[in-house]
Write an enzyme that holds these catalytic residues in place. Structure first.
Site, PDB file in Angstrom:
ATOM      1  N   SER B  68     -13.622  30.327  68.409  1.00 59.06           N
ATOM      2  CA  SER B  68     -13.556  30.623  66.973  1.00 59.06           C
ATOM      3  C   SER B  68     -14.612  29.848  66.187  1.00 59.06           C
ATOM      4  O   SER B  68     -14.796  30.080  65.002  1.00 59.06           O
ATOM      5  CB  SER B  68     -12.164  30.286  66.420  1.00 59.06           C
ATOM      6  OG  SER B  68     -11.955  28.899  66.441  1.00 59.06           O
ATOM      7  N   LYS B 105     -11.156  23.989  63.294  1.00 60.87           N
ATOM      8  CA  LYS B 105     -11.703  24.844  62.236  1.00 60.87           C
ATOM      9  C   LYS B 105     -12.486  23.997  61.236  1.00 60.87           C
ATOM     10  O   LYS B 105     -12.421  22.771  61.261  1.00 60.87           O
ATOM     11  CB  LYS B 105     -10.555  25.532  61.464  1.00 60.87           C
ATOM     12  CG  LYS B 105      -9.693  26.494  62.280  1.00 60.87           C
ATOM     13  CD  LYS B 105     -10.372  27.820  62.519  1.00 60.87           C
ATOM     14  CE  LYS B 105      -9.522  28.764  63.345  1.00 60.87           C
ATOM     15  NZ  LYS B 105      -9.229  28.301  64.702  1.00 60.87           N
TER      16      LYS B 105
END
Lengths: 419, 150
Positions: B68, B105
């Site tokens: 991601s 993230k």
């Protein structure tokens, strides 16, 4: 002002750093062989799981309440301990590492108010928590004994995890003498016999009586709870007097080669330890423990030991294995079920101190010193036990169980946390 | 003179050199009197630990697992250097604990809202609200990436 910084449920907290799902859940850590409980989270304590309880006795409780169970992962705990101690030392130069999860700090700020000191402790506690993930509690007092006692209260009564005590604190009237540092059950009974059960009551007895009954150690304890410091920070241990490696076997060992194999492994570890601390052993002692519950009826001893003074002090694994094997041969009795064995190194001396023996040729031992260096370098680079002596065997049956061990998140490239 | 070697202006008996070389293999090299002119310029070798790790007690290595964050140059199996002591600020790449799982993230504060933003168009950003069990585990300071299979 002395501070005692103590990690909360240290082993369980180490597991939680890398597995936050366990926060708020009961966690227990088992001893070396998955035998007994050696650490419990508060939630596990609340379930009534006692310290030292054999694992098989709590199995149903564990299932019913979904208790997370770990084999002890001392590699991880040692690394996390070092991190906690480093943060403490970075903020207070006068620090004594007291155990794997406790340190005494001495604040030497003559003008500082109690409020300042409490703020220092609160900030320090937050810093350790943030930097390492390990929650700690801090007790403050004018003596080490009071700081240690204050730490109990920091854990039990203070949501902020910081608690101060001094000789006049009203809490001393309710605290049991058994909570005091160094007061065991025997001590407690003797005090109870003269009507002393609370710390405040103990503070009232005369110093003469205390010294007569409990000697100088008792007198110091009395002075310490009255606020007169008798114990200063201990200097760090520069060189040890002895070093030991001992472990229990997962299964009883009955034959000599297996016993020697186990001892060869412990000798290997002992050699690594000696070299790490740049020490050499002048003598070694080998212990073997028989399983006392399955002892033969011939009345042979539960534990037997034998020592040998080495011709030349050494930290060489090869020699340690040799001597450990020879001693094992002497100690071994057929038919005995051995439960545990260990090697103790004594008469330690610094590696570089000159010692010669007219009857022993130094040259071969010098050459193998280089071999040891190479061995250590390889094992350090590639991971422990990549290269080892054949005497250690290949597939130990006696090795520790450790079926529920977590990963070595901080010391092994192959076992890092994955995110 | 036959028993001595002359090196620079120092005399060393020949016999001593040969003895040291053959019988004591530990001395990596024997300097026979002539000092290396480079000795005065010796400095410590470059050390990645010093460069990459400011706070050893609070620095942890973590292995990247998902993809991601490929847009931020973080690929699966990369090693992340994570410092817990840093206060996470907007735009930092963080390791976070969110509702029972670890996640990697970019933390973004925007107009009073808090986002965990992936750097790969195939993933969507997550808004962190008060109901979430959200904690910053640590701030990623460096990424170690191996460009091809060695």
């Amino acid at each position: 002002m002395y501070l005692l910084a103590d990690c909360n449920n240290f082993y369980a907290s180490c597991e939680r750093v890398f597995n936050p799902r366990l926060c708020g859940c009961p966690v227990v850590v088992l001893s070396n062989n998955d035998g007994c409980v050696v650490a419990r989270s508060n939630e596990a304590k609340a379930l009534g799981i006692a310290m030292g309880e054999p694992f098989f006795k709590i199995k149903s409780l564990v299932q019913e309440h979904k208790v997370a169970v770990f084999s002890s992962n001392y590699t991880l705990y040692a690394d996390m301990s070092e991190r906690v101690m480093n943060v403490l030392q970075a903020h207070c130069p006068h620090t004594e590492v007291y155990s794997i999860d406790e340190a005494f700090l001495h604040l030497r700020q003559p003008g500082a108010s109690l409020a300042d000191q409490l703020e220092f402790a609160t900030t320090l506690r937050a810093k350790v928590g943030k930097n390492t993930g390990i929650p700690i509690s801090i007790g403050l007092g004018p003596t080490k004994t009071l700081a240690k006692l204050a730490n109990h209260l920091a854990k039990k009564r203070s949501p902020a995890g910081v608690y101060p005590l001094d000789a006049n604190s009203p809490e001393l009237a309710e605290l049991d003498v058994a909570e005091l540092w160094g007061v065991g059950p025997a001590y407690q009974r003797r005090l109870a016999a003269v009507g002393v059960t609370r710390v405040a009551e103990l503070a009232q007895v005369s110093e003469g009586w205390m010294q007569k009954e409990f000697g100088v150690v008792g007198l110091r304890l009395l002075k310490e709870i009255k606020g007169q410091a008798c114990y200063d920070l201990e200097p760090p241990v520069e060189s040890r007097k002895s070093m030991v490696v001992s472990r229990s076997f997962a299964q009883d060992v009955q034959d000599l080669p297996a016993l020697q194999e186990a001892l060869a492994r412990y000798a290997t570890r002992l050699g690594e330890k000696l070299r790490h601390y740049e020490q050499q052993a002048g003598a070694i002692t080998v212990f073997v423990w028989a399983n006392r519950y399955k002892a033969p009826a011939d009345g042979s001893l539960h534990c037997s030991a034998q020592s040998v003074e080495l011709p030349l002090a050494t930290s060489n694994t090869n020699e340690l294995i040799h001597w450990a094997g020879r001693i094992a041969q002497h100690l071994y009795r057929p038919g005995v079920r051995y439960k545990k064995a260990g090697i103790l190194a004594t008469a330690l001396r610094p590696q570089n101190s000159l010692q010669t023996n007219l009857f022993v040729d130094e040259q071969p031992s010098l050459r193998s010193a280089q071999l040891m260096q190479t061995l250590d370098a390889i094992n350090k680079k590639m991971g422990r036990n990549q290269v080892y002596f054949a005497a250690c065997g290949n597939q130990p049956q006696w090795g520790p169980k450790a079926e529920r061990k977590s990963k070595r998140y901080t010391t092994c490239w192959g076992e890092l946390l994955r995110v | 003179m036959s028993s001595a070697n002359s090196v620079g202006d120092t005399r060393v008996p020949v016999i001593k050199i040969s003895r040291i070389r053959t019988e004591l293999p530990y001395f990596q090299s024997v300097h026979a009197g002539f000092p290396s002119p480079a000795d005065d310029y010796l400095e410590e070798k470059l050390n990645l630990d010093n460069y990459l790790i400011k706070n050893p007690a609070s620095t942890f290595f973590i292995r990247a697992d998902g993809d991601s964050m490929t847009g931020a140059g973080i690929y699966p199996e990369d090693i992340l250097i994570v410092d817990r002591s840093l206060q996470a600020k907007s735009k930092d790449v963080i390791v976070a604990w969110l509702d029972g799982d670890f996640t990697l993230k970019r933390l973004v504060y925007e107009q009073g809202r808090c986002w965990l933003r992936p750097e790969n168009p195939q993933f969507t950003a997550i808004e962190v609200i008060a109901e979430n069990d959200f904690r910053v585990w640590g701030v990623v300071t460096h990424v170690i990436h191996q460009p091809y299979e060695l």
